[in-house]
Every structure is written in structure tokens, then in C-alpha cells.
Write a protein that holds these residues in place. Structure first.
Motif, PDB file in Angstrom:
ATOM      1  N   GLY A 147     -14.317  -1.599   9.699  1.00  0.00           N
ATOM      2  CA  GLY A 147     -15.701  -2.289   9.775  1.00  0.00           C
ATOM      3  C   GLY A 147     -16.833  -1.365   9.961  1.00  0.00           C
ATOM      4  O   GLY A 147     -17.953  -1.877   9.973  1.00  0.00           O
ATOM      5  N   ARG A 192      -2.548 -10.236   9.549  1.00  0.00           N
ATOM      6  CA  ARG A 192      -3.520 -10.556   8.906  1.00  0.00           C
ATOM      7  C   ARG A 192      -4.136 -11.960   9.071  1.00  0.00           C
ATOM      8  O   ARG A 192      -5.263 -12.410   9.388  1.00  0.00           O
ATOM      9  N   PRO A 233     -16.540  -6.746  -4.454  1.00  0.00           N
ATOM     10  CA  PRO A 233     -16.862  -5.608  -3.571  1.00  0.00           C
ATOM     11  C   PRO A 233     -15.893  -5.849  -2.424  1.00  0.00           C
ATOM     12  O   PRO A 233     -15.515  -4.875  -1.706  1.00  0.00           O
ATOM     13  N   PHE A 234     -15.011  -6.982  -2.347  1.00  0.00           N
ATOM     14  CA  PHE A 234     -14.065  -7.332  -0.841  1.00  0.00           C
ATOM     15  C   PHE A 234     -12.764  -6.934  -1.679  1.00  0.00           C
ATOM     16  O   PHE A 234     -11.717  -7.378  -1.036  1.00  0.00           O
ATOM     17  N   GLY A 235     -12.516  -6.748  -2.831  1.00  0.00           N
ATOM     18  CA  GLY A 235     -11.079  -6.749  -3.377  1.00  0.00           C
ATOM     19  C   GLY A 235     -10.648  -8.295  -3.684  1.00  0.00           C
ATOM     20  O   GLY A 235     -11.808  -9.257  -3.704  1.00  0.00           O
ATOM     21  N   TRP A 249       2.946  -7.638   8.328  1.00  0.00           N
ATOM     22  CA  TRP A 249       1.461  -7.521   8.029  1.00  0.00           C
ATOM     23  C   TRP A 249       0.755  -8.959   7.715  1.00  0.00           C
ATOM     24  O   TRP A 249      -0.041  -9.243   7.923  1.00  0.00           O
ATOM     25  N   ARG A 283      -4.607  -8.939  -0.646  1.00  0.00           N
ATOM     26  CA  ARG A 283      -5.054  -7.557   0.192  1.00  0.00           C
ATOM     27  C   ARG A 283      -6.545  -7.712   0.185  1.00  0.00           C
ATOM     28  O   ARG A 283      -7.102  -6.736   0.664  1.00  0.00           O
ATOM     29  N   CYS A 305     -10.388  -7.983   1.589  1.00  0.00           N
ATOM     30  CA  CYS A 305     -10.750  -7.668   2.850  1.00  0.00           C
ATOM     31  C   CYS A 305     -10.778  -8.892   4.080  1.00  0.00           C
ATOM     32  O   CYS A 305     -11.439 -10.017   3.367  1.00  0.00           O
ATOM     33  N   THR A 347     -18.831   0.147   6.431  1.00  0.00           N
ATOM     34  CA  THR A 347     -18.655  -0.505   5.180  1.00  0.00           C
ATOM     35  C   THR A 347     -20.035  -1.215   5.219  1.00  0.00           C
ATOM     36  O   THR A 347     -20.635  -1.411   4.019  1.00  0.00           O
ATOM     37  N   VAL A 354      -8.845  -0.245  -2.354  1.00  0.00           N
ATOM     38  CA  VAL A 354      -7.746   0.740  -1.661  1.00  0.00           C
ATOM     39  C   VAL A 354      -6.685   0.629  -2.428  1.00  0.00           C
ATOM     40  O   VAL A 354      -6.342  -0.533  -2.944  1.00  0.00           O
ATOM     41  N   ALA A 399      -4.226  -0.772   6.894  1.00  0.00           N
ATOM     42  CA  ALA A 399      -4.551  -1.153   5.520  1.00  0.00           C
ATOM     43  C   ALA A 399      -3.631  -0.605   4.564  1.00  0.00           C
ATOM     44  O   ALA A 399      -3.484  -1.419   3.646  1.00  0.00           O
ATOM     45  N   ALA A 416     -12.505  -9.562   6.082  1.00  0.00           N
ATOM     46  CA  ALA A 416     -13.673  -9.961   7.040  1.00  0.00           C
ATOM     47  C   ALA A 416     -14.812 -10.365   5.968  1.00  0.00           C
ATOM     48  O   ALA A 416     -16.141  -9.678   6.199  1.00  0.00           O
ATOM     49  N   ARG A 442       0.844  -1.295  -0.108  1.00  0.00           N
ATOM     50  CA  ARG A 442       0.090  -0.064   0.034  1.00  0.00           C
ATOM     51  C   ARG A 442       0.866   1.181  -0.088  1.00  0.00           C
ATOM     52  O   ARG A 442       1.932   1.130   0.489  1.00  0.00           O
ATOM     53  N   PHE A 469     -12.345 -12.612  12.522  1.00  0.00           N
ATOM     54  CA  PHE A 469     -13.474 -12.667  11.633  1.00  0.00           C
ATOM     55  C   PHE A 469     -13.892 -14.103  11.067  1.00  0.00           C
ATOM     56  O   PHE A 469     -14.494 -14.195  10.003  1.00  0.00           O
TER      57      PHE A 469
HETATM   58  C1  HEM Z   1     -19.759  -5.072   3.673  1.00  0.00           C
HETATM   59  C2  HEM Z   1     -18.632  -5.038   4.266  1.00  0.00           C
HETATM   60  C3  HEM Z   1     -17.296  -5.001   3.838  1.00  0.00           C
HETATM   61  C4  HEM Z   1     -16.941  -4.530   2.673  1.00  0.00           C
HETATM   62  C5  HEM Z   1     -17.843  -4.304   1.521  1.00  0.00           C
HETATM   63  C6  HEM Z   1     -15.322  -4.139   2.872  1.00  0.00           C
HETATM   64  C7  HEM Z   1     -14.501  -3.908   1.615  1.00  0.00           C
HETATM   65  C8  HEM Z   1     -13.350  -3.702   1.607  1.00  0.00           C
HETATM   66  C9  HEM Z   1     -12.508  -3.715   0.413  1.00  0.00           C
HETATM   67  C10 HEM Z   1     -12.861  -3.494  -0.863  1.00  0.00           C
HETATM   68  C11 HEM Z   1     -11.290  -3.611   1.060  1.00  0.00           C
HETATM   69  C12 HEM Z   1      -9.797  -3.418  -0.082  1.00  0.00           C
HETATM   70  C13 HEM Z   1      -9.591  -4.611  -0.592  1.00  0.00           C
HETATM   71  C14 HEM Z   1      -8.593  -4.517  -1.636  1.00  0.00           C
HETATM   72  O1  HEM Z   1      -7.637  -3.453  -1.759  1.00  0.00           O
HETATM   73  O2  HEM Z   1      -8.324  -5.428  -2.592  1.00  0.00           O
HETATM   74  C15 HEM Z   1     -11.076  -3.861   2.481  1.00  0.00           C
HETATM   75  C16 HEM Z   1      -9.984  -4.018   3.152  1.00  0.00           C
HETATM   76  C17 HEM Z   1      -9.956  -4.098   4.664  1.00  0.00           C
HETATM   77  N1  HEM Z   1     -11.221  -4.465   5.177  1.00  0.00           N
HETATM   78 FE1  HEM Z   1     -12.892  -4.592   4.414  1.00  0.00          FE
HETATM   79  N2  HEM Z   1     -15.050  -4.494   4.011  1.00  0.00           N
HETATM   80  C18 HEM Z   1     -15.939  -4.845   4.817  1.00  0.00           C
HETATM   81  C19 HEM Z   1     -16.233  -5.071   6.194  1.00  0.00           C
HETATM   82  C20 HEM Z   1     -15.292  -4.987   6.975  1.00  0.00           C
HETATM   83  C21 HEM Z   1     -15.064  -5.361   8.246  1.00  0.00           C
HETATM   84  C22 HEM Z   1     -16.516  -5.539   9.211  1.00  0.00           C
HETATM   85  C23 HEM Z   1     -13.927  -5.110   8.840  1.00  0.00           C
HETATM   86  C24 HEM Z   1     -12.956  -5.184  10.259  1.00  0.00           C
HETATM   87  C25 HEM Z   1     -13.986  -5.233  11.286  1.00  0.00           C
HETATM   88  C26 HEM Z   1     -12.986  -4.882   7.652  1.00  0.00           C
HETATM   89  C27 HEM Z   1     -11.640  -4.447   7.696  1.00  0.00           C
HETATM   90  C28 HEM Z   1     -10.949  -4.413   6.484  1.00  0.00           C
HETATM   91  C29 HEM Z   1      -9.344  -4.399   6.781  1.00  0.00           C
HETATM   92  C30 HEM Z   1      -8.727  -4.319   8.080  1.00  0.00           C
HETATM   93  C31 HEM Z   1      -8.841  -4.273   5.603  1.00  0.00           C
HETATM   94  C32 HEM Z   1      -7.606  -3.843   4.766  1.00  0.00           C
HETATM   95  C33 HEM Z   1      -6.782  -5.330   4.325  1.00  0.00           C
HETATM   96  C34 HEM Z   1      -5.256  -5.183   3.684  1.00  0.00           C
HETATM   97  O3  HEM Z   1      -5.182  -4.052   3.493  1.00  0.00           O
HETATM   98  O4  HEM Z   1      -4.765  -6.178   3.913  1.00  0.00           O
HETATM   99  N3  HEM Z   1     -13.933  -4.944   6.649  1.00  0.00           N
HETATM  100  N4  HEM Z   1     -12.448  -4.042   2.779  1.00  0.00           N
END
Ligand code: HEM
Length: 430
Positions: free
Chosen positions: A235, A62, A362-364, A58, A368, A370, A238, A306, A50, A372, A33, A70
Motif C-alpha cells: 500500500g 486474503r 488497474p487492480f487486476g 493464502w 489475485r 488487489c 501505489t 503482478v 503477494a 485493497a 505466483r 480493507f
Molecule cells: C491505488 C492503489 C492501488 C493499486 C492501483 C493497486 C494495484 C494492485 C495490483 C495491480 C495488484 C496485482 C493484481 C493481480 O495480479 O491481478 C495488487 C495486488 C496487491 N495489493 Fe494492491 N493496489 C493498490 C493499493 C493497495 C493497498 C493500499 C494495499 C495494502 C495496504 C495493497 C495490497 C496488495 C496486496 C497484498 C496484493 C497481492 C494480492 C495477491 O497476490 O493475492 N494494495 N495491487
């Protein structure tokens, strides 16, 4: 597409095929990142965690988060908190239904989520802290807007810093950082004051604080309170954003609203108003799952994911991508064709949101993705299933379907620009 933003080369990937090449074949070359200079003051919340480099530290962190925080087991363990908060919400919406008053669903979803995350993490409600409901929501919105915002100092050293200062960006960032920090510190203190004996098992923060003390656990460095804050920040809004988009699409598409409510009511049956729908039950709601996927296709929470930073050179479609290039995957553009909201397109197809189907990310995806995915999906399903079971939802007096605007805000996450306001009606079918 290659953009030269000041001194920073930025590549934007906007097709499914190229996203697959980048996130699957070249993931290892680009899973860091960028560290954003102008955002130092905000770095402790989302960015330190993140936006960290892709290093052994990291990777360990993770793995630990996925295993301890999670996992389906952890999601089950916070289910009683969700049920309690959901019951309170149903009671308050029932009052609005009796009085025929509209409900601001955007605010409702954000407070519900913040309450669940805060209770599951700190064992206390955020309402007793320095922030009231309204201030808290404002702060979350501002922070995410600032994190995703174009900042001149990221791309133009010196001149950019002056430009940002002139626009008051530094001052806004400082204030946001201070407010968030005060909030998190107070939550952690409240948590520590709570009688440990009263809680049957470790919550999120117990675990993270224990790791903070056990410096050696990760082997590569210390887990700090800043990391704890960063993980929780991911969290808070989102899931709430997705819930608001889903309800807005349902309000615009009465056919889909009726169909999804029939599915839920057929499964749960009548006379079950007094209880909430369980996680196992929501898992059987296939049409609801399609509605949520269709919502994510058209309204991904993080439209450009991200940002990533390239670690080592690689080639894509004949172009050489250099180290330090910033990389965005435009999942918004990938999902925008066709534009009609038709959940049935996911019928009889195995497309899921776990990062293996590049038309829906939606979560990537990749290293990297997500951490969760399960937790986020389960919470959106749970909240929507319960609110659609208990109530019919109508538009406020004088508002027509065509009037529902779907404007988006800009930022690291994209939420509905104008709050979604609907009128709940106690269902006669129950
Ligand atoms: C509907 C719910 C959620 C959506 C749509 C979502 C979506 C995303 C997306 C798009 C990314 C970036 C992925 C990428 O760059 O490829 C991300 C990263 C992340 N999310 Fe979520 N997220 C959700 C819920 C949560 C929750 C509940 C938590 C924690 C309590 C969380 C913690 C994180 C963290 C720590 C990262 C960074 C991961 C990294 O850089 O390795 N997310 N999320």
C-alpha cells in the motif's frame, strides 16, 4: 505472445478479450505466483505475501485481510488520521503558495501516504525511525525497481547468478532487504512500546500481531511478521503513484483541471477551507472519479500486473499453456488506445475498476485482484479532491504544457520518471 526467457516460458496477454478469457475462465488454472529464486533476500516483503502459491493458507489470509483490514468500515476508522495528515499538508502547501514556491508533488504524495499507512498500521509516524523522509522514499523506489527488474538468475540458473553478482544486483538487494527490515522492525517495536490503553481500537498491526500469536487462527500455518511487512508494502506507494499521474495529466489538460475543480467547488461551496472534504462528499464527485479512471487507463500502477504462474494446463486461442508458465497481463497496452486524456469517455458507462471490465484493470482481476480496491480508490479520491478544492495549480516559471514529460520508470510499479513539480496558488473562488 510467448517469450522463452532462459528456462522460463512467459506468456504476455495484451488484449481485452484474451485477458477476459485468462482472468475469468481460466483464473483457477493460473492464479499462483512464481517464486523467484534470485529474489530470496527480498522475498519477505512483497513476495512472500503477494507471490505466494495459491493455497488454502493464502485464501484464508486474503479473506481475513479483506474483512478486517480493507473493508469500508476500516477505511472509515482511519479517516481521522487521513484528515489530520491532510490538514498538515494543506497548511504546508499554503505557505508555499504565499511564498510562490513550487511543490514537489511526487515526494509530497509518497510521504503523505507513508505517513497515513504507518500511523494507521503502527500508530506512529515513520519520521522518528532509522529513516528520514528522503531515505525512506529512496528505499521504497529502489525496492520496487528491484522487484520488477529483469534478473538473470530467475531465468538462467548458475550463469545468471554470476551475471547478477557481477552487476551488483545481489548486493543491492541485500542492502535494500536489510534497510527495509530494520525499518519495519523499528516500527513494530515503536508500536509495541506505545501505551495500548491510549488507543481506542486495534490498528492494523494489533490485529496482525494478535494473529501472529494465535497460530491456529488460519488453520494452515503461522502468520509471521514477514507477512505483516508484505501486506503493508503493497500500500505504500501505489496510491501516491496514481495521484502524481493524475495531477500531471490535469496540468497538461487545463480544460479538465478547470472542470474537475468546478465540480468540487460547486459541491463543497465557499468558506469551507478550514475543513477537509469527507469520504461521503468525495463519493459524490462523479467527474473526479472519471478523471481517476482515465488516469488508471493510461497509467496503470502495475503495467503488467503482478506475475502469475500456471498451475494446470489450459487452452487459449488454440494454444496449450503448460504448468509453470509465467503469465503477465499487459494492462498498459490494453489501455493505450486511444492515447488522449478524455475522462468523459467514462460518462454514462458502467465501467468500474473491480476487475469485471477487462478494458480497465488497474487492480487486476480474479482470485489475485488487489484486496485493497476500495481503500486505494478512496484514498486517491480523498487526496485529489482536497488539493484541487484548496488550490489552483500552475506550472513553474518558464515551463509550458508541452514541457511536462510523461516518461515512466520500469519496475513492478511504474511511476513518473521525473518528479512532478507545480506551483500552488490559493484559489480566489473560495
Ligand atoms: C491505488 C492503489 C492501488 C493499486 C492501483 C493497486 C494495484 C494492485 C495490483 C495491480 C495488484 C496485482 C493484481 C493481480 O495480479 O491481478 C495488487 C495486488 C496487491 N495489493 Fe494492491 N493496489 C493498490 C493499493 C493497495 C493497498 C493500499 C494495499 C495494502 C495496504 C495493497 C495490497 C496488495 C496486496 C497484498 C496484493 C497481492 C494480492 C495477491 O497476490 O493475492 N494494495 N495491487
Amino acid at each position: 505472445m510467448l517469450l522463452k526467457l532462459g528456462g522460463v516460458s512467459t506468456v504476455v496477454v495484451s488484449s481485452r478479450e484474451t485477458a477476459k478469457q485468462v482472468l475469468r475462465e481460466h483464473d483457477l488454472h493460473c492464479c499462483s505466483r512464481p517464486r523467484v529464486k534470485g529474489a530470496r533476500k527480498l522475498s519477505y516483503n512483497y513476495r512472500d505475501i503477494a507471490f505466494s502459491r495459491y493455497d488454502d493458507y493464502w485464501k484464508e489470509l486474503r479473506k481475513l485481510c479483506i474483512r478486517e483490514l480493507f473493508s469500508p468500515k476500516r477505511v472509515q476508522s482511519i479517516q481521522p488520521i487521513k484528515e489530520m495528515e491532510m490538514k498538515k499538508l494543506i497548511a504546508s502547501i499554503t505557505e508555499s503558495a504565499f511564498e510562490k514556491t513550487p511543490v514537489n508533488l511526487s515526494d509530497t504524495f509518497l510521504s503523505l501516504n507513508a505517513n497515513v499507512i504507518c500511523k494507521a498500521s503502527f500508530g506512529v509516524s515513520f519520521q522518528g525511525t532509522v529513516l528520514n523522509n528522503e531515505k525512506f522514499q529512496d528505499l521504497v523506489h529502489q525496492t520496487l525497481e528491484l522487484l520488477g527488474r529483469f534478473s538473470a538468475s530467475e531465468f538462467f540458473p548458475y550463469i545468471g547468478w554470476i551475471f547478477d553478482w557481477f552487476k551488483g544486483l545481489h548486493a543491492r538487494r541485500d542492502k535494500c532487504a536489510r534497510d527495509l527490515d530494520a525499518f519495519y522492525e523499528q516500527m513494530i517495536d515503536l508500536h509495541l512500546q506505545k501505551n495500548r490503553e491510549a488507543r481506542s481500537e486495534d490498528d492494523f498491526v494489533d490485529l496482525l500481531l494478535r494473529l501472529e500469536k494465535e497460530e491456529a487462527v488460519l488453520g494452515y500455518g503461522k502468520l509471521t511478521r514477514d507477512h505483516i511487512k508484505g501486506i503493508l508494502m503493497g500500500g505504500i506507494n501505489t496510491s501516491a503513484i496514481t495521484m502524481a499521474w493524475a495531477m500531471a495529466e490535469l496540468a497538461r489538460n487545463p480544460r479538465v483541471m478547470k472542470k474537475v475543480q468546478s465540480e468540487i467547488r460547486n459541491l463543497i461551496g465557499k468558506n469551507n477551507k478550514a475543513r477537509t472534504i469527507s469520504l461521503d462528499e468525495t463519493d459524490q464527485l462523479n467527474y473526479l472519479k472519471m478523471v481517476i479512471k482515465e488516469t488508471w487507463r493510461l497509467h496503470p500502477v502495475s503495467p503488467l500486473l503482478v506475475p502469475r504462474e500456471v498451475i494446470s494446463e489450459f487452452k487459449i486461442n488454440g494454444y496449450t499453456i503448460q504448468p509453470k508458465t509465467r503469465l503477465h497481463v499487459n494492462v498498459w497496452a490494453i489501455g493505450r488506445d486511444p492515447e488522449e486524456f478524455i475522462p468523459e469517455r467514462f460518462m454514462d458507462c458502467d465501467t468500474d475498476v473491480k476487475g469485471q471490465h477487462f478494458e480497465l484493470l488497474p487492480f487486476g482481476s480474479g482470485r489475485r485482484i488487489c484486496p485493497a480496491v476500495y481503500m486505494g480508490t478512496a484514498s486517491v479520491q480523498f487526496v485529489l479532491a482536497n488539493l484541487l478544492y484548496q488550490f489552483d495549480w500552475k506550472l513553474p516559471e518558464g515551463v509550458e504544457v508541452e514541457d511536462i514529460d510523461m516518461d515512466e520508470t520500469a519496475g513492478l510499479t511504474t511511476h513518473k520518471k521525473h518528479d512532478l513539480i507545480l506551483v500552488p496558488v490559493k484559489s480566489l473562488d473560495l
